[in-house]
Design a protein around this motif. Structure first.
Motif, PDB file in Angstrom:
ATOM      1  N   THR A   1       5.628  38.461  35.846  1.00 46.67           N
ATOM      2  CA  THR A   1       6.784  38.527  36.343  1.00 46.67           C
ATOM      3  C   THR A   1       8.064  38.623  35.270  1.00 46.67           C
ATOM      4  O   THR A   1       7.766  38.100  34.171  1.00 46.67           O
ATOM      5  N   GLU A   2       9.147  39.029  35.658  1.00 47.58           N
ATOM      6  CA  GLU A   2      10.281  39.128  34.694  1.00 47.58           C
ATOM      7  C   GLU A   2      10.814  37.568  34.492  1.00 47.58           C
ATOM      8  O   GLU A   2      10.864  37.374  35.433  1.00 47.58           O
ATOM      9  N   LEU A   3      11.194  37.193  33.318  1.00 48.16           N
ATOM     10  CA  LEU A   3      11.699  35.790  33.151  1.00 48.16           C
ATOM     11  C   LEU A   3      12.996  35.992  33.090  1.00 48.16           C
ATOM     12  O   LEU A   3      13.826  36.877  32.764  1.00 48.16           O
ATOM     13  N   PRO A   4      13.807  34.958  33.843  1.00 50.69           N
ATOM     14  CA  PRO A   4      15.365  34.755  33.806  1.00 50.69           C
ATOM     15  C   PRO A   4      15.886  35.080  32.234  1.00 50.69           C
ATOM     16  O   PRO A   4      15.181  34.345  31.388  1.00 50.69           O
ATOM     17  N   PRO A   5      17.015  35.436  32.341  1.00 45.26           N
ATOM     18  CA  PRO A   5      17.659  35.759  30.869  1.00 45.26           C
ATOM     19  C   PRO A   5      18.095  34.342  30.137  1.00 45.26           C
ATOM     20  O   PRO A   5      18.087  33.307  31.101  1.00 45.26           O
ATOM     21  N   ILE A   6      17.680  34.181  28.902  1.00 41.50           N
ATOM     22  CA  ILE A   6      17.975  32.799  28.304  1.00 41.50           C
ATOM     23  C   ILE A   6      19.669  32.637  28.164  1.00 41.50           C
ATOM     24  O   ILE A   6      20.095  33.777  28.211  1.00 41.50           O
ATOM     25  N   ILE A   7      20.213  31.604  27.699  1.00 43.60           N
ATOM     26  CA  ILE A   7      21.628  31.183  27.522  1.00 43.60           C
ATOM     27  C   ILE A   7      21.587  31.002  26.260  1.00 43.60           C
ATOM     28  O   ILE A   7      20.903  30.183  25.500  1.00 43.60           O
ATOM     29  N   VAL A   8      22.557  31.715  25.396  1.00 42.34           N
ATOM     30  CA  VAL A   8      22.644  31.481  24.098  1.00 42.34           C
ATOM     31  C   VAL A   8      24.105  31.308  23.631  1.00 42.34           C
ATOM     32  O   VAL A   8      25.171  31.756  24.197  1.00 42.34           O
ATOM     33  N   ASP A   9      24.297  30.477  22.741  1.00 42.35           N
ATOM     34  CA  ASP A   9      25.719  30.115  22.095  1.00 42.35           C
ATOM     35  C   ASP A   9      26.130  31.265  21.373  1.00 42.35           C
ATOM     36  O   ASP A   9      25.666  31.609  20.471  1.00 42.35           O
ATOM     37  N   ARG A  10      27.164  31.770  21.909  1.00 40.73           N
ATOM     38  CA  ARG A  10      27.696  32.807  21.010  1.00 40.73           C
ATOM     39  C   ARG A  10      28.281  32.557  19.595  1.00 40.73           C
ATOM     40  O   ARG A  10      27.951  33.360  18.740  1.00 40.73           O
ATOM     41  N   ALA A  11      28.576  31.471  19.511  1.00 39.41           N
ATOM     42  CA  ALA A  11      29.174  30.948  18.101  1.00 39.41           C
ATOM     43  C   ALA A  11      28.142  31.001  16.940  1.00 39.41           C
ATOM     44  O   ALA A  11      28.095  31.422  15.815  1.00 39.41           O
ATOM     45  N   THR A  12      27.043  30.166  17.418  1.00 48.28           N
ATOM     46  CA  THR A  12      26.010  30.061  16.500  1.00 48.28           C
ATOM     47  C   THR A  12      24.622  30.560  16.499  1.00 48.28           C
ATOM     48  O   THR A  12      23.769  30.700  15.963  1.00 48.28           O
ATOM     49  N   MET A  13      24.490  31.628  17.782  1.00 48.22           N
ATOM     50  CA  MET A  13      23.418  32.245  18.242  1.00 48.22           C
ATOM     51  C   MET A  13      22.170  31.399  18.348  1.00 48.22           C
ATOM     52  O   MET A  13      20.918  31.781  18.153  1.00 48.22           O
ATOM     53  N   ARG A  14      22.495  30.229  18.927  1.00 51.30           N
ATOM     54  CA  ARG A  14      21.280  29.100  19.003  1.00 51.30           C
ATOM     55  C   ARG A  14      21.086  29.079  20.646  1.00 51.30           C
ATOM     56  O   ARG A  14      22.073  29.325  21.331  1.00 51.30           O
ATOM     57  N   VAL A  15      19.879  28.996  20.841  1.00 54.81           N
ATOM     58  CA  VAL A  15      19.377  28.972  22.217  1.00 54.81           C
ATOM     59  C   VAL A  15      20.200  27.669  23.108  1.00 54.81           C
ATOM     60  O   VAL A  15      19.847  26.621  22.318  1.00 54.81           O
ATOM     61  N   ILE A  16      20.658  27.848  24.099  1.00 51.23           N
ATOM     62  CA  ILE A  16      21.103  26.777  24.807  1.00 51.23           C
ATOM     63  C   ILE A  16      19.898  26.279  25.965  1.00 51.23           C
ATOM     64  O   ILE A  16      19.691  25.131  25.958  1.00 51.23           O
ATOM     65  N   ASP A  17      19.611  27.307  26.744  1.00 50.69           N
ATOM     66  CA  ASP A  17      18.595  27.208  27.668  1.00 50.69           C
ATOM     67  C   ASP A  17      17.670  28.259  27.578  1.00 50.69           C
ATOM     68  O   ASP A  17      18.018  29.549  27.514  1.00 50.69           O
ATOM     69  N   GLY A  18      16.436  28.018  27.549  1.00 49.44           N
ATOM     70  CA  GLY A  18      15.262  29.173  27.479  1.00 49.44           C
ATOM     71  C   GLY A  18      14.340  29.061  26.448  1.00 49.44           C
ATOM     72  O   GLY A  18      13.572  30.040  25.949  1.00 49.44           O
ATOM     73  N   MET A  19      14.189  28.264  25.472  1.00 49.83           N
ATOM     74  CA  MET A  19      13.285  28.063  24.487  1.00 49.83           C
ATOM     75  C   MET A  19      11.950  28.435  24.697  1.00 49.83           C
ATOM     76  O   MET A  19      10.939  29.288  23.927  1.00 49.83           O
ATOM     77  N   HIS A  20      11.395  27.883  25.818  1.00 46.59           N
ATOM     78  CA  HIS A  20      10.116  28.216  26.296  1.00 46.59           C
ATOM     79  C   HIS A  20      10.056  29.940  26.582  1.00 46.59           C
ATOM     80  O   HIS A  20       9.045  30.359  26.220  1.00 46.59           O
ATOM     81  N   ARG A  21      11.155  30.374  27.185  1.00 49.26           N
ATOM     82  CA  ARG A  21      11.048  31.846  27.577  1.00 49.26           C
ATOM     83  C   ARG A  21      11.078  32.695  26.091  1.00 49.26           C
ATOM     84  O   ARG A  21      10.255  33.607  26.181  1.00 49.26           O
ATOM     85  N   LEU A  22      11.872  32.102  25.204  1.00 49.35           N
ATOM     86  CA  LEU A  22      11.893  32.804  23.996  1.00 49.35           C
ATOM     87  C   LEU A  22      10.549  32.468  23.324  1.00 49.35           C
ATOM     88  O   LEU A  22      10.125  33.716  23.017  1.00 49.35           O
ATOM     89  N   ARG A  23       9.965  31.710  23.141  1.00 43.18           N
ATOM     90  CA  ARG A  23       8.466  31.581  22.614  1.00 43.18           C
ATOM     91  C   ARG A  23       7.537  32.531  23.470  1.00 43.18           C
ATOM     92  O   ARG A  23       6.708  33.055  22.920  1.00 43.18           O
ATOM     93  N   ALA A  24       7.565  32.229  25.000  1.00 38.81           N
ATOM     94  CA  ALA A  24       6.818  33.297  25.571  1.00 38.81           C
ATOM     95  C   ALA A  24       6.817  34.922  25.104  1.00 38.81           C
ATOM     96  O   ALA A  24       5.691  35.618  25.121  1.00 38.81           O
ATOM     97  N   ALA A  25       8.328  35.256  24.966  1.00 36.42           N
ATOM     98  CA  ALA A  25       8.477  36.520  24.618  1.00 36.42           C
ATOM     99  C   ALA A  25       7.893  36.900  23.174  1.00 36.42           C
ATOM    100  O   ALA A  25       7.370  38.102  23.067  1.00 36.42           O
ATOM    101  N   VAL A  26       7.913  35.857  22.326  1.00 34.84           N
ATOM    102  CA  VAL A  26       7.231  36.189  20.865  1.00 34.84           C
ATOM    103  C   VAL A  26       5.768  36.241  21.225  1.00 34.84           C
ATOM    104  O   VAL A  26       5.233  37.130  20.645  1.00 34.84           O
ATOM    105  N   VAL A  27       5.184  35.528  21.998  1.00 32.09           N
ATOM    106  CA  VAL A  27       3.793  35.572  22.211  1.00 32.09           C
ATOM    107  C   VAL A  27       3.152  36.947  23.030  1.00 32.09           C
ATOM    108  O   VAL A  27       2.258  37.546  22.414  1.00 32.09           O
ATOM    109  N   ARG A  28       4.257  37.533  23.805  1.00 32.08           N
ATOM    110  CA  ARG A  28       3.991  38.685  24.385  1.00 32.08           C
ATOM    111  C   ARG A  28       4.059  39.842  23.331  1.00 32.08           C
ATOM    112  O   ARG A  28       3.752  41.085  23.830  1.00 32.08           O
ATOM    113  N   GLY A  29       4.652  39.674  22.186  1.00 30.24           N
ATOM    114  CA  GLY A  29       5.104  40.783  21.114  1.00 30.24           C
ATOM    115  C   GLY A  29       6.428  41.420  21.489  1.00 30.24           C
ATOM    116  O   GLY A  29       6.663  42.529  20.834  1.00 30.24           O
ATOM    117  N   SER A  30       7.298  40.792  22.167  1.00 30.49           N
ATOM    118  CA  SER A  30       8.492  41.586  22.516  1.00 30.49           C
ATOM    119  C   SER A  30       9.492  41.350  21.046  1.00 30.49           C
ATOM    120  O   SER A  30       9.487  40.479  20.357  1.00 30.49           O
TER     121      SER A  30
END
Length: 321
Positions: A44-73
């Motif tokens: 399934t498609e995962l919900p969008p992650i939330i990113v701080d505009r000022a720093t580009m750090r992930v606020i919510d969704g680090m597990h989804r980000l790691r999963a996207a990397v594993v998927r090769g996205s």
């Protein structure tokens, strides 16, 4: 606006994963590898992650980000958040508490400690609602880190109120006495309390009641030491009895059940210091503590009664002027 209200987020957009930085996450142990694997294998498609505009750090969704990397996205859907570092942290905390893999008790406790240090004016309930802890747990954390709430505190609704509601109720009482025709909103604004509390204080004063709640009055007496053994009146006992005799001549007291009760109570207490000492000496030593507690309760009741009469007198005088 409520301090825990979700802020507006930007629209969903595609971000390059290479441009996104790791989060300053309330999850002290980092990501859970097994959870990342489950997300990566999901169809399934995962919900969008939330990113701080000022720093580009992930606020919510680090597990989804790691999963996207594993998927090769190479890209990931995200929404941008604008806010201060504190707002970013609180948003990340709420997101982790409400969604996805729950935070551990240790993580939530550590987050509460950070908030207590950042915002000591936040009430225990407000911090508890953000961290998913009990307010008593937050109070214990506050005591441990030594960050007491200030003279005002910010509640769940984002409004600032006196730390001691007793102070607010007392201020409302004084305002009503000096401004008997003031509206409830004016009373609430002057005393820094809610309109509901202002109504309760005003109606209580009209009935001649103490504006402080029983627990507040007891706490005040304990803090001030006013619960010490009552000191007998400095007036001669003859003057005390003369006052009772004058009251006894008033038909409104003498011919009513409540009035006669009051006269009996006043007559019983119209004794001198020597009689009080004789009474104290007559109490068996093994009952001294029990009688002392009963005396404290009687003294507190008389103080409350005296305060009610004084407020009624002030209100009557203010209305006549």
């Amino acid at each position: 606006m409520s301090i825990v209200e979700s802020p507006a987020l930007g629209p969903v957009r595609l971000l390059r994963i290479a441009d996104v930085k790791p989060a300053d996450s309330p999850r002290t142990g980092g990501q859970v590898a097994e959870y990342v694997r489950l997300l990566a294998e999901a169809n399934t498609e995962l919900p969008p992650i939330i990113v701080d505009r000022a720093t580009m750090r992930v606020i919510d969704g680090m597990h989804r980000l790691r999963a996207a990397v594993v998927r090769g996205s190479q890209t990931i859907e995200a929404r941008l958040f604008d806010g201060s570092p504190f707002e970013v942290f609180v948003f990340a905390l709420r997101a982790n508490v409400e969604n996805g893999l729950p935070l551990s008790l240790a993580d939530r406790s550590a987050a509460a400690e950070r908030i207590v240090c950042w915002r000591p004016e936040w009430s225990d309930r407000a911090i508890a609602s953000v961290t998913g802890l009990a307010s008593g747990t937050v109070a214990a954390i506050r005591a441990r880190v030594g960050k007491a709430e200030g003279p005002t505190r910010v509640g769940l609704d984002g409004k600032s109120r006196p730390m001691s509601s007793a102070e607010g109720r007392r201020a409302a009482c004084e305002f009503v006495v000096n401004n008997p025709n003031a509206s409830l909103r004016a009373i609430a604004k002057a005393a820094g309390i809610s309109v509901g509390t202002a109504r309760d204080v005003r109606e209580g004063l009209r009935r001649g009641e103490d504006p402080l709640l029983p627990k507040q009055r007891a706490a005040l007496e304990n803090d001030s030491g006013s619960a010490a053994l009552p000191v007998p009146s400095s007036r001669p006992v003859e003057e005390q009895r003369a006052t009772v005799d004058a009251l006894r001549n008033d038909p409104s007291l003498r011919y009513s059940i409540v009035g006669r009760m009051l006269l009996r109570l006043l007559d019983t207490h119209a004794i001198g210091s020597r009689e009080w000492l004789r009474l104290a000496d007559a109490v068996p030593i093994h009952y001294a503590e029990m009688v002392s507690e009963a005396a404290h309760e009687c003294a507190g009741a008389w103080r409350q009664f005296a305060g009610q009469l004084q407020r009624r007198h002030k209100m009557a005088a203010a209305q006549e002027s």
